[in-house]
Write a protein that holds these residues in place. Structure first.
Motif, PDB file in Angstrom:
ATOM      1  N   CYS A 197       2.815  -5.425  -8.553  1.00  8.76           N
ATOM      2  CA  CYS A 197       3.913  -4.389  -8.206  1.00  8.76           C
ATOM      3  C   CYS A 197       3.765  -3.165  -8.787  1.00  8.76           C
ATOM      4  O   CYS A 197       3.538  -2.630  -9.777  1.00  8.76           O
ATOM      5  N   LYS A 198       4.807  -2.191  -8.015  1.00  3.88           N
ATOM      6  CA  LYS A 198       5.020  -0.855  -8.620  1.00  3.88           C
ATOM      7  C   LYS A 198       5.911  -0.846  -9.684  1.00  3.88           C
ATOM      8  O   LYS A 198       6.570  -1.783  -9.970  1.00  3.88           O
ATOM      9  N   ALA A 249      10.034  -5.773  -4.561  1.00  5.11           N
ATOM     10  CA  ALA A 249       9.032  -6.451  -4.015  1.00  5.11           C
ATOM     11  C   ALA A 249       9.341  -8.097  -3.797  1.00  5.11           C
ATOM     12  O   ALA A 249       8.988  -8.233  -2.457  1.00  5.11           O
ATOM     13  N   HIS A 250       9.976  -8.956  -4.649  1.00  6.47           N
ATOM     14  CA  HIS A 250      10.177 -10.155  -4.270  1.00  6.47           C
ATOM     15  C   HIS A 250      11.125 -10.352  -2.963  1.00  6.47           C
ATOM     16  O   HIS A 250      10.776 -11.018  -1.981  1.00  6.47           O
ATOM     17  N   PHE A 298       3.495 -13.735  -7.391  1.00  6.69           N
ATOM     18  CA  PHE A 298       2.451 -14.824  -6.891  1.00  6.69           C
ATOM     19  C   PHE A 298       2.884 -14.779  -5.258  1.00  6.69           C
ATOM     20  O   PHE A 298       3.990 -15.003  -5.091  1.00  6.69           O
ATOM     21  N   ILE A 299       1.891 -14.724  -4.453  1.00  7.09           N
ATOM     22  CA  ILE A 299       2.402 -15.258  -3.104  1.00  7.09           C
ATOM     23  C   ILE A 299       1.485 -16.087  -2.287  1.00  7.09           C
ATOM     24  O   ILE A 299       0.210 -16.186  -2.673  1.00  7.09           O
ATOM     25  N   GLN A 300       1.954 -16.808  -1.467  1.00  9.10           N
ATOM     26  CA  GLN A 300       0.988 -18.139  -0.870  1.00  9.10           C
ATOM     27  C   GLN A 300       1.054 -17.645   0.620  1.00  9.10           C
ATOM     28  O   GLN A 300       1.703 -17.229   1.226  1.00  9.10           O
ATOM     29  N   GLY A 356       7.565  -1.690  -2.835  1.00 10.26           N
ATOM     30  CA  GLY A 356       7.574  -2.537  -4.377  1.00 10.26           C
ATOM     31  C   GLY A 356       6.300  -3.202  -4.487  1.00 10.26           C
ATOM     32  O   GLY A 356       5.961  -3.449  -5.778  1.00 10.26           O
ATOM     33  N   VAL A 357       5.325  -3.267  -3.345  1.00  7.80           N
ATOM     34  CA  VAL A 357       4.194  -4.041  -3.703  1.00  7.80           C
ATOM     35  C   VAL A 357       2.983  -2.884  -3.993  1.00  7.80           C
ATOM     36  O   VAL A 357       3.087  -1.603  -3.156  1.00  7.80           O
TER      37      VAL A 357
END
Length: 178
Positions: free
Chosen positions: A16-17, A24-25, A63-65, A80-81
């Motif tokens: 994230c930034k 971001a979340h 974490f991203i799925q 945010g990412v």
């Protein structure tokens, strides 16, 4: 590193930034991505009161799925990412058992009840460290993460400064008098 499976989604690490983990979340959730943001409860003294705050376990990372056939393009422009973390010229896959372990540990940490502010004269017990079994009386705060307690030690009262993390409220014990 395991090969990317085209049949089921894998977990990946996003950077994230700076100080934009929460932003971001939320933005990823609004785009219907499955996101895991591990957080823990920490104790801080804010304006003279002992408080528990929820903080990121890995500041700056989520974490991203996602599966290989999903649309990855919106991740680059999500507010945010910063980027997808890569190793060996490809996105870094995080094993499912690691995510499950983090989830269970974060859940255990969040089930403890928040404490009220300590009051001068309150009985405390030292639960770890070299003075562990001793009990004392709370005198006041000393900085943001330390307390001053009064111990009955070596036949006199001694003021001692200890980290907030090594003390607990003394459990009330009921005594019967005849």
């Amino acid at each position: 590193m395991p090969a990317i499976s085209s049949e089921r989604p894998n977990w990946y690490l996003l950077q994230c930034k700076p100080r934009q983990d929460e932003r971001a979340h939320l933005n990823l959730l609004q785009q219907n991505y499955v996101v895991f943001h591990p957080q823990i409860l920490t104790e801080r003294v804010i304006r003279g009161k002992r408080q528990r705050l929820r903080e990121s376990l890995f500041p700056g990372y989520l974490f991203i799925q996602i599966s290989r056939h999903d649309n990855w393009a919106p991740l680059r422009s999500t507010r945010g990412v910063s980027r997808i973390v890569e190793f060996n010229h490809g996105p870094a896959i995080v094993a499912e058992h690691i995510i499950e372990h983090l989830r269970s540990r974060c859940f255990e940490a969040s089930t403890t009840k928040p404490d009220e502010a300590l009051k001068p004269g309150e009985n405390l017990q030292i639960v770890s460290g070299p003075l562990a079994p001793l009990e004392g009386v709370f005198l006041g705060l000393h900085g943001t993460d330390r307390v001053m307690i009064l111990l009955q030690f070596l036949n006199r009262e001694q003021p001692v400064c200890l980290p907030l993390s090594v003390i607990e409220r003394q459990q009330a014990s009921f005594q019967t008098y005849n």
